[in-house]
Design an enzyme around this catalytic site. Structure first.
Site, PDB file in Angstrom:
ATOM      1  N   MET A  30      40.392  52.059  37.536  1.00 16.14           N
ATOM      2  CA  MET A  30      39.730  51.310  36.483  1.00 16.14           C
ATOM      3  C   MET A  30      38.369  50.807  37.217  1.00 16.14           C
ATOM      4  SD  MET A  30      41.879  50.429  33.230  1.00 16.14           S
ATOM      5  CE  MET A  30      42.394  48.882  33.934  1.00 16.14           C
ATOM      6  N   ALA A  32      35.834  48.470  39.808  1.00 12.34           N
ATOM      7  CA  ALA A  32      36.019  47.312  40.579  1.00 12.34           C
ATOM      8  C   ALA A  32      37.068  47.178  41.950  1.00 12.34           C
ATOM      9  CB  ALA A  32      36.706  46.010  39.594  1.00 12.34           C
ATOM     10  N   LEU A  33      36.560  48.070  42.534  1.00 11.89           N
ATOM     11  CA  LEU A  33      37.426  48.660  43.598  1.00 11.89           C
ATOM     12  C   LEU A  33      37.603  47.558  44.840  1.00 11.89           C
ATOM     13  CD1 LEU A  33      36.196  52.407  44.188  1.00 11.89           C
ATOM     14  CD2 LEU A  33      37.999  51.120  42.812  1.00 11.89           C
ATOM     15  N   GLY A  36      42.737  47.422  48.133  1.00 18.42           N
ATOM     16  CA  GLY A  36      43.952  48.199  47.680  1.00 18.42           C
ATOM     17  C   GLY A  36      43.478  49.434  47.422  1.00 18.42           C
ATOM     18  N   HIS A  37      42.392  49.772  46.488  1.00 15.64           N
ATOM     19  CA  HIS A  37      41.960  51.039  46.146  1.00 15.64           C
ATOM     20  C   HIS A  37      41.358  51.953  47.365  1.00 15.64           C
ATOM     21  CE1 HIS A  37      41.190  48.738  42.568  1.00 15.64           C
ATOM     22  NE2 HIS A  37      41.858  49.638  42.012  1.00 15.64           N
ATOM     23  N   LYS A 149      52.068  48.225  43.560  1.00 15.69           N
ATOM     24  CA  LYS A 149      51.681  46.805  42.857  1.00 15.69           C
ATOM     25  C   LYS A 149      52.083  47.003  41.244  1.00 15.69           C
ATOM     26  CE  LYS A 149      47.976  44.682  41.323  1.00 15.69           C
ATOM     27  NZ  LYS A 149      48.149  44.144  39.975  1.00 15.69           N
ATOM     28  N   GLN A 153      54.247  51.023  35.996  1.00 16.05           N
ATOM     29  CA  GLN A 153      53.419  51.969  35.667  1.00 16.05           C
ATOM     30  C   GLN A 153      53.727  53.244  36.656  1.00 16.05           C
ATOM     31  OE1 GLN A 153      48.894  51.922  35.233  1.00 16.05           O
ATOM     32  NE2 GLN A 153      48.577  52.475  37.350  1.00 16.05           N
ATOM     33  N   LEU A 184      46.538  42.168  46.074  1.00 19.04           N
ATOM     34  CA  LEU A 184      44.967  42.676  45.768  1.00 19.04           C
ATOM     35  C   LEU A 184      45.004  42.987  44.037  1.00 19.04           C
ATOM     36  CD1 LEU A 184      43.332  44.015  48.912  1.00 19.04           C
ATOM     37  CD2 LEU A 184      43.669  41.719  48.103  1.00 19.04           C
ATOM     38  N   SER A 185      44.233  42.439  43.495  1.00 20.63           N
ATOM     39  CA  SER A 185      43.976  43.104  42.273  1.00 20.63           C
ATOM     40  C   SER A 185      42.489  42.855  41.610  1.00 20.63           C
ATOM     41  CB  SER A 185      45.023  42.290  41.138  1.00 20.63           C
ATOM     42  OG  SER A 185      44.630  42.361  39.688  1.00 20.63           O
TER      43      SER A 185
HETATM   44  O1  PAF Z   1      46.093  51.457  37.378  1.00 19.76           O
HETATM   45  C1  PAF Z   1      44.813  51.561  36.968  1.00 19.76           C
HETATM   46  O2  PAF Z   1      43.801  51.145  37.453  1.00 19.76           O
HETATM   47  C2  PAF Z   1      44.896  52.233  35.462  1.00 19.76           C
HETATM   48  O3  PAF Z   1      46.147  51.804  34.740  1.00 19.76           O
HETATM   49  C3  PAF Z   1      44.972  53.744  35.611  1.00 19.76           C
HETATM   50  C4  PAF Z   1      46.305  54.323  36.424  1.00 19.76           C
HETATM   51  C5  PAF Z   1      43.742  54.208  36.441  1.00 19.76           C
HETATM   52  C6  PAF Z   1      45.127  54.339  33.986  1.00 19.76           C
HETATM   53  O4  PAF Z   1      43.786  54.025  33.413  1.00 19.76           O
END
Ligand code: PAF
Length: 283
Positions: A30, A32-33, A36-37, A149, A153, A184-185
């Site tokens: 989503m 705002a990297l 962690g991304h 994290k 999900q 990290l979030s």
């Molecule tokens: O983990 C996230 O950033 C979101 O839940 C995802 C998996 C991109 C789905 O919108």
């Protein structure tokens, strides 16, 4: 790195990536990297594999009183980070491409989505499952990577992929942490200095409890001490539970892999975290 915003361009962009036989990895985000991304992008990179990242702030996974409108959006900076990380294609669908007028389908995964965040955030995992299914159909990757994290999900997505025969490999990537242990979030930027300092109590409390449970201490006692530590640090605890790592039901069997999972609010910011509790060999 190519940035693409229409389905037509995505189809030909993915086709071009696959030319010559490359496989495709998808890292859904989503935006705002943070590091962690980038760890997901790094884990996705392999010889003969192209990496696609998506950025879409998915409205259907936010509850009415959640932070959709103030969720951080930083498209240009995110695109720079992805380019530097070696991502090949960025899929940036506008909301009307993802949810055109008349959109009427919802994917609901029962079982693993029902407890924990499923209780506190009704409808959240329907929104996640639906958008991830759409991303999978749009990009058609061979593999998709998600951070551990968001442990629940990850379980929901694994269940959906198995149930709906997506034929996509799902890889979980270990949580990336700041030096003091805070996971990290993208939501950590909501914390002021005092809250950020106090927030370290969350990974610390989980770490102490996970160790105690792993060595065979009474789990209820370890959870009660962790809860006290969180409250003393200023958290309002939403849940703090020991669950089976596969089913996410109460983790009563020490011979199975278990997970200590928590969600707690500090000020207005809700943080989640989890740690593995390995199975006891002779339990
Ligand atoms: O983990 C996230 O950033 C979101 O839940 C995802 C998996 C991109 C789905 O919108």
């Amino acid at each position: 790195m190519q940035t693409i915003r229409t389905l037509e361009a995505l189809r030909s962009g993915i086709g071009a990536l696959r030319d010559g036989g490359a496989s495709v990895a998808l890292v859904p985000t989503m935006g705002a990297l943070h590091a962690g991304h980038l760890a997901l992008i790094e884990a996705a990179k392999r010889p003969g594999r192209k990496v696609v990242a998506s950025i879409f702030v998915n409205p259907t996974q936010f509850g009415p009183n959640e932070d959709l409108s103030r969720y951080p959006r930083r498209e240009a900076a995110d695109a720079r980070m992805l380019t530097e990380a070696g991502c090949d294609l960025l899929w940036l669908p506008p909301v009307e491409v993802m949810y055109p007028a008349g959109f009427a389908t919802k994917i609901s995964v029962s079982g693993v989505s029902e407890g924990l965040d499923g209780i506190s955030r009704p409808g959240h995992f329907d929104g996640v499952a639906t958008v991830v299914a759409k991303l999978f159909n749009q990009v058609r990757p061979d593999i998709a990577l998600f951070g551990e994290k968001d442990f629940q999900q990850l379980a929901v997505i694994r269940q959906m992929v198995a149930d709906l025969d997506f034929g996509i490999e799902i890889q979980g990537v270990p949580t990336q942490r700041d030096d003091d242990g805070l996971a990290l979030s993208s939501r950590n930027i909501y914390l002021d200095d005092a809250q950020r300092a106090a927030a370290v109590a969350l990974p610390r409390a989980l770490g102490v409890a996970a160790k105690a449970i792993a060595r065979g201490d009474d789990a209820d006692g370890a959870l009660a001490s962790a809860r006290e530590a969180l409250i003393a640090a200023g958290f309002v605890v939403d849940y703090l539970e020991l669950v089976d790592a596969l089913t996410l039901t109460p983790g009563t069997d020490p011979a199975r892999a278990r997970r200590l999972v928590a969600a707690a609010k500090i000020g207005a910011t809700r943080l989640i975290d989890n740690l593995a509790v390995p199975p006891r060999e002779h339990a």
